[in-house]
Write an enzyme that holds these catalytic residues in place. Structure first.
Site, PDB file in Angstrom:
ATOM      1  N   LYS A  10       0.814  -1.219   0.000  1.00 40.36           N
ATOM      2  CA  LYS A  10       0.000   0.000   0.000  1.00 40.36           C
ATOM      3  C   LYS A  10       0.853   1.278   0.000  1.00 40.36           C
ATOM      4  O   LYS A  10       2.063   1.224   0.235  1.00 40.36           O
ATOM      5  CB  LYS A  10      -0.935  -0.037   1.222  1.00 40.36           C
ATOM      6  CG  LYS A  10      -1.934  -1.197   1.175  1.00 40.36           C
ATOM      7  CD  LYS A  10      -2.962  -1.096   2.303  1.00 40.36           C
ATOM      8  CE  LYS A  10      -3.942  -2.260   2.267  1.00 40.36           C
ATOM      9  NZ  LYS A  10      -5.025  -2.105   3.280  1.00 40.36           N
ATOM     10  N   TYR A  50     -12.596  -2.227  -3.614  1.00 40.03           N
ATOM     11  CA  TYR A  50     -13.086  -2.281  -2.235  1.00 40.03           C
ATOM     12  C   TYR A  50     -14.615  -2.199  -2.156  1.00 40.03           C
ATOM     13  O   TYR A  50     -15.169  -1.841  -1.116  1.00 40.03           O
ATOM     14  CB  TYR A  50     -12.446  -1.162  -1.410  1.00 40.03           C
ATOM     15  CG  TYR A  50     -11.034  -1.491  -0.942  1.00 40.03           C
ATOM     16  CD1 TYR A  50     -10.797  -2.586  -0.122  1.00 40.03           C
ATOM     17  CD2 TYR A  50      -9.953  -0.695  -1.303  1.00 40.03           C
ATOM     18  CE1 TYR A  50      -9.512  -2.886   0.332  1.00 40.03           C
ATOM     19  CE2 TYR A  50      -8.662  -0.987  -0.856  1.00 40.03           C
ATOM     20  CZ  TYR A  50      -8.459  -2.088  -0.040  1.00 40.03           C
ATOM     21  OH  TYR A  50      -7.194  -2.382   0.411  1.00 40.03           O
ATOM     22  N   ASN A 113      -2.050   0.276   6.663  1.00 37.77           N
ATOM     23  CA  ASN A 113      -1.547  -0.977   7.254  1.00 37.77           C
ATOM     24  C   ASN A 113      -0.660  -1.774   6.284  1.00 37.77           C
ATOM     25  O   ASN A 113      -0.527  -2.991   6.416  1.00 37.77           O
ATOM     26  CB  ASN A 113      -2.701  -1.802   7.826  1.00 37.77           C
ATOM     27  CG  ASN A 113      -3.672  -2.297   6.766  1.00 37.77           C
ATOM     28  OD1 ASN A 113      -3.551  -1.943   5.600  1.00 37.77           O
ATOM     29  ND2 ASN A 113      -4.615  -3.121   7.164  1.00 37.77           N
ATOM     30  N   HIS A 116      -2.269  -5.487   1.668  1.00 38.13           N
ATOM     31  CA  HIS A 116      -3.563  -6.157   1.527  1.00 38.13           C
ATOM     32  C   HIS A 116      -3.291  -7.585   1.077  1.00 38.13           C
ATOM     33  O   HIS A 116      -2.384  -7.813   0.282  1.00 38.13           O
ATOM     34  CB  HIS A 116      -4.434  -5.469   0.475  1.00 38.13           C
ATOM     35  CG  HIS A 116      -5.599  -6.309   0.028  1.00 38.13           C
ATOM     36  ND1 HIS A 116      -6.788  -6.334   0.724  1.00 38.13           N
ATOM     37  CD2 HIS A 116      -5.731  -7.196  -0.991  1.00 38.13           C
ATOM     38  CE1 HIS A 116      -7.604  -7.203   0.123  1.00 38.13           C
ATOM     39  NE2 HIS A 116      -6.989  -7.737  -0.915  1.00 38.13           N
ATOM     40  N   GLU A 127      -9.693 -11.010  -7.455  1.00 38.29           N
ATOM     41  CA  GLU A 127      -8.785  -9.859  -7.304  1.00 38.29           C
ATOM     42  C   GLU A 127      -7.624  -9.935  -8.304  1.00 38.29           C
ATOM     43  O   GLU A 127      -7.221  -8.919  -8.880  1.00 38.29           O
ATOM     44  CB  GLU A 127      -8.272  -9.789  -5.861  1.00 38.29           C
ATOM     45  CG  GLU A 127      -9.386  -9.460  -4.880  1.00 38.29           C
ATOM     46  CD  GLU A 127      -8.966  -9.500  -3.418  1.00 38.29           C
ATOM     47  OE1 GLU A 127      -9.815  -9.198  -2.555  1.00 38.29           O
ATOM     48  OE2 GLU A 127      -7.790  -9.818  -3.118  1.00 38.29           O
TER      49      GLU A 127
END
Ligand code: CMP
Length: 139
Positions: A10, A50, A113, A116, A127
């Site tokens: 990320k 998302y 964070n 993913h 995905e």
């Protein structure tokens, strides 16, 4: 069984030049990077990716964060890759992540964070197909 999972490094992690350190965790723990590219997600791409979270209070901030800088999208392959990657990442909230996990080591917050990872083999397939053509994955 040998599986594939989808991973994202990320914006908080690319910004701090942690791509190599995170990839080392994968490679040192039996996951091979069989596809990888650095992209800047569009708002529409992040919203679709998302989509399951669109009713959640954190959705708008999450989309803003995921489009705030480059990300590295990846396909990881190995024995039980989905579960293995979730173990290596640690809990969503770094405050709850086990010692030695990627999120304990590197994450800044529950939102920023660092990584993913797909939560099931079914979602991994969806995905992966969202970001990669079959010809871009070289196992
Ligand atoms: P990820 O595994 O990418 O899936 C959804 C993301 O939403 C999650 O990681 C976090 O980065 C982000 N997020 C932000 N706030 C929350 C929250 N309160 N609960 C769960 N996920 C959150």
């Amino acid at each position: 069984a040998i599986e594939r999972t989808f991973s994202i490094i990320k914006p908080d992690a690319t910004r701090r030049n942690l791509t190599g350190k995170i990839n080392a965790v994968f490679e040192e723990n039996g996951l091979s990077i069989v596809a990888q590219k650095r992209i800047w997600m569009s708002t529409a791409q992040a919203e679709t990716f998302y989509g399951v979270h669109k009713e959640r209070p954190f959705f708008r901030d999450l989309v803003t964060f995921m489009t705030s800088g480059p990300v590295v999208v990846q396909v990881l392959e190995g024995e039980n890759a989905v579960a293995k990657n979730r173990e290596l990442m640690g809990a969503t909230n770094p405050a709850n992540a086990a010692p030695g996990t990627i999120r304990k080591l590197f994450a800044e917050s529950i939102e920023a964070n660092s990584v993913h990872g797909s939560d099931s083999p079914e979602n991994a397939a969806i995905e992966i197909a969202y970001f990669f053509a079959g010809t871009e994955i070289v196992g």
